[in-house]
Design a protein around this motif. Structure first.
Motif, PDB file in Angstrom:
ATOM      1  N   ARG A 193      42.348  43.568  26.073  1.00 35.44           N
ATOM      2  CA  ARG A 193      43.558  44.388  26.054  1.00 35.44           C
ATOM      3  C   ARG A 193      44.811  43.516  26.024  1.00 35.44           C
ATOM      4  N   LEU A 194      44.764  42.401  26.747  1.00 34.85           N
ATOM      5  CA  LEU A 194      45.889  41.471  26.706  1.00 34.85           C
ATOM      6  C   LEU A 194      46.031  40.857  25.317  1.00 34.85           C
ATOM      7  N   ALA A 195      44.916  40.464  24.710  1.00 29.83           N
ATOM      8  CA  ALA A 195      44.966  39.838  23.382  1.00 29.83           C
ATOM      9  C   ALA A 195      45.577  40.788  22.356  1.00 29.83           C
ATOM     10  N   VAL A 196      45.223  42.065  22.441  1.00 27.97           N
ATOM     11  CA  VAL A 196      45.764  43.046  21.507  1.00 27.97           C
ATOM     12  C   VAL A 196      47.270  43.200  21.698  1.00 27.97           C
ATOM     13  N   SER A 197      47.730  43.100  22.934  1.00 24.33           N
ATOM     14  CA  SER A 197      49.145  43.314  23.244  1.00 24.33           C
ATOM     15  C   SER A 197      49.940  42.020  23.386  1.00 24.33           C
ATOM     16  N   TRP A 198      49.337  40.891  23.087  1.00 22.85           N
ATOM     17  CA  TRP A 198      49.962  39.588  23.345  1.00 22.85           C
ATOM     18  C   TRP A 198      51.357  39.476  22.729  1.00 22.85           C
ATOM     19  N   ARG A 199      51.532  39.918  21.501  1.00 23.19           N
ATOM     20  CA  ARG A 199      52.830  39.802  20.823  1.00 23.19           C
ATOM     21  C   ARG A 199      53.890  40.696  21.457  1.00 23.19           C
ATOM     22  N   LYS A 200      53.455  41.774  22.100  1.00 25.04           N
ATOM     23  CA  LYS A 200      54.402  42.724  22.681  1.00 25.04           C
ATOM     24  C   LYS A 200      54.913  42.289  24.049  1.00 25.04           C
ATOM     25  N   VAL A 201      54.197  41.383  24.698  1.00 24.20           N
ATOM     26  CA  VAL A 201      54.582  40.946  26.037  1.00 24.20           C
ATOM     27  C   VAL A 201      55.795  40.031  25.930  1.00 24.20           C
ATOM     28  N   ARG A 202      56.901  40.495  26.462  1.00 24.98           N
ATOM     29  CA  ARG A 202      58.143  39.716  26.397  1.00 24.98           C
ATOM     30  C   ARG A 202      58.256  38.743  27.565  1.00 24.98           C
ATOM     31  N   ASP A 203      57.858  39.201  28.742  1.00 28.81           N
ATOM     32  CA  ASP A 203      57.992  38.398  29.954  1.00 28.81           C
ATOM     33  C   ASP A 203      56.654  37.735  30.264  1.00 28.81           C
ATOM     34  N   ARG A 204      56.528  36.467  29.948  1.00 28.14           N
ATOM     35  CA  ARG A 204      55.261  35.748  30.177  1.00 28.14           C
ATOM     36  C   ARG A 204      54.945  35.607  31.666  1.00 28.14           C
ATOM     37  N   GLU A 205      55.945  35.787  32.517  1.00 23.88           N
ATOM     38  CA  GLU A 205      55.715  35.739  33.969  1.00 23.88           C
ATOM     39  C   GLU A 205      54.960  36.975  34.446  1.00 23.88           C
ATOM     40  N   ALA A 206      54.952  38.034  33.641  1.00 19.61           N
ATOM     41  CA  ALA A 206      54.303  39.290  34.019  1.00 19.61           C
ATOM     42  C   ALA A 206      52.858  39.378  33.526  1.00 19.61           C
ATOM     43  N   LEU A 207      52.331  38.320  32.953  1.00 16.65           N
ATOM     44  CA  LEU A 207      50.971  38.366  32.398  1.00 16.65           C
ATOM     45  C   LEU A 207      49.921  38.660  33.458  1.00 16.65           C
ATOM     46  N   ASP A 208      50.041  38.026  34.628  1.00 15.93           N
ATOM     47  CA  ASP A 208      49.049  38.263  35.684  1.00 15.93           C
ATOM     48  C   ASP A 208      49.029  39.729  36.095  1.00 15.93           C
ATOM     49  N   GLY A 209      50.181  40.326  36.234  1.00 17.44           N
ATOM     50  CA  GLY A 209      50.256  41.736  36.593  1.00 17.44           C
ATOM     51  C   GLY A 209      49.669  42.629  35.515  1.00 17.44           C
ATOM     52  N   TYR A 210      49.930  42.295  34.263  1.00 17.99           N
ATOM     53  CA  TYR A 210      49.394  43.080  33.152  1.00 17.99           C
ATOM     54  C   TYR A 210      47.870  43.006  33.131  1.00 17.99           C
ATOM     55  N   VAL A 211      47.319  41.805  33.266  1.00 19.70           N
ATOM     56  CA  VAL A 211      45.860  41.634  33.268  1.00 19.70           C
ATOM     57  C   VAL A 211      45.246  42.338  34.473  1.00 19.70           C
ATOM     58  N   ARG A 212      45.891  42.236  35.624  1.00 23.80           N
ATOM     59  CA  ARG A 212      45.384  42.894  36.830  1.00 23.80           C
ATOM     60  C   ARG A 212      45.346  44.410  36.627  1.00 23.80           C
ATOM     61  N   THR A 233      42.150  30.340  29.563  1.00 23.13           N
ATOM     62  CA  THR A 233      41.432  29.232  30.204  1.00 23.13           C
ATOM     63  C   THR A 233      41.866  29.057  31.658  1.00 23.13           C
ATOM     64  N   ALA A 234      43.150  29.210  31.903  1.00 24.28           N
ATOM     65  CA  ALA A 234      43.675  29.005  33.257  1.00 24.28           C
ATOM     66  C   ALA A 234      43.316  30.164  34.196  1.00 24.28           C
ATOM     67  N   ARG A 235      43.200  31.387  33.709  1.00 20.19           N
ATOM     68  CA  ARG A 235      43.073  32.555  34.579  1.00 20.19           C
ATOM     69  C   ARG A 235      41.710  33.238  34.566  1.00 20.19           C
ATOM     70  N   ARG A 236      40.792  32.866  33.681  1.00 19.49           N
ATOM     71  CA  ARG A 236      39.549  33.630  33.543  1.00 19.49           C
ATOM     72  C   ARG A 236      38.715  33.661  34.817  1.00 19.49           C
ATOM     73  N   ASP A 237      38.624  32.557  35.537  1.00 20.55           N
ATOM     74  CA  ASP A 237      37.798  32.535  36.749  1.00 20.55           C
ATOM     75  C   ASP A 237      38.388  33.425  37.844  1.00 20.55           C
ATOM     76  N   ALA A 238      39.701  33.386  38.001  1.00 14.06           N
ATOM     77  CA  ALA A 238      40.341  34.228  39.023  1.00 14.06           C
ATOM     78  C   ALA A 238      40.188  35.711  38.682  1.00 14.06           C
ATOM     79  N   VAL A 239      40.335  36.052  37.418  1.00 11.70           N
ATOM     80  CA  VAL A 239      40.177  37.450  37.001  1.00 11.70           C
ATOM     81  C   VAL A 239      38.730  37.890  37.200  1.00 11.70           C
ATOM     82  N   ARG A 240      37.799  37.027  36.900  1.00 11.30           N
ATOM     83  CA  ARG A 240      36.374  37.357  37.075  1.00 11.30           C
ATOM     84  C   ARG A 240      36.043  37.564  38.558  1.00 11.30           C
ATOM     85  N   ARG A 241      36.579  36.719  39.431  1.00 14.39           N
ATOM     86  CA  ARG A 241      36.330  36.897  40.870  1.00 14.39           C
ATOM     87  C   ARG A 241      36.909  38.215  41.370  1.00 14.39           C
ATOM     88  N   THR A 242      38.099  38.555  40.913  1.00 16.82           N
ATOM     89  CA  THR A 242      38.701  39.833  41.295  1.00 16.82           C
ATOM     90  C   THR A 242      37.839  40.991  40.798  1.00 16.82           C
TER      91      THR A 242
END
Length: 177
Positions: A47-66, A17-26
């Motif tokens: 791809r993020l949803a499939v790997s959500w449990r594997k992501v240890r560093d929540r600060e790296a989510l933006d980089g992963y989605v990008r 919810t917080a990031r969808r608009d920014a990702v769509r603009r990119t």
């Protein structure tokens, strides 16, 4: 929290919810088509949803989605059917009111010039200047070397300058020098 929703699902929903608009603009800057941008953003979030449990560093989510977004875009442009399918060559005429900003035609010219760049150059420019990534982070997102990022960025900027200069819009590029 909706009934039956786990803590992980809630976290993913809040991030989405917080990031969808920014990702769509990119995604739109990468591909130049809002429908395709929706598809790319959806692919990145899936791809993020499939790997959500594997992501240890929540600060790296933006980089992963990008990274997912850029790689989905580059994979799409390699597909033959994507190259054949084009909705329109130029955006339709837009009617503005008398007080419309003068920046809109410049933004449209810039977006049109950006769409004329090869996909990897466009991706490098979007990552470097729109996402404000350094060379190393851009290389990681594109899955290439730092030298490739530098050369793609330099070539993309040079070509963008040529296109804008031909259209008389070079003043927009002053901030990229």
């Amino acid at each position: 929290m909706p009934s039956g929703e786990t803590e992980e699902q809630r976290q993913f929903r809040e991030y989405f919810t917080a990031r969808r608009d920014a990702v769509r603009r990119t995604a739109y800057l990468l591909c130049g088509d809002w429908h395709w941008a929706d598809d790319l953003a959806q692919t990145a979030f899936m791809r993020l949803a499939v790997s959500w449990r594997k992501v240890r560093d929540r600060e790296a989510l933006d980089g992963y989605v990008r990274t997912c977004l850029v790689r989905a875009y580059l994979a799409d442009v390699r597909r033959v059917w994507r190259r054949r399918e084009r909705s329109v060559a130029e955006p339709p005429d837009v009617f503005g009111h008398a007080g419309a900003s003068e920046a809109a035609p410049r933004r449209m010219a810039f977006a049109a010039a950006l769409r004329r760049l090869p996909p990897r150059q466009r991706a490098a420019l979007v990552c470097r200047y729109y996402q404000d990534l350094d060379v190393a982070a851009t290389a990681a997102a594109l899955g290439c070397s730092q030298g490739t990022v530098k050369s793609q960025t330099a070539r993309g900027l040079a070509r963008l300058r040529e296109l804008l200069e031909a259209d008389g819009e070079l003043t927009m590029m002053e901030g990229l020098r």
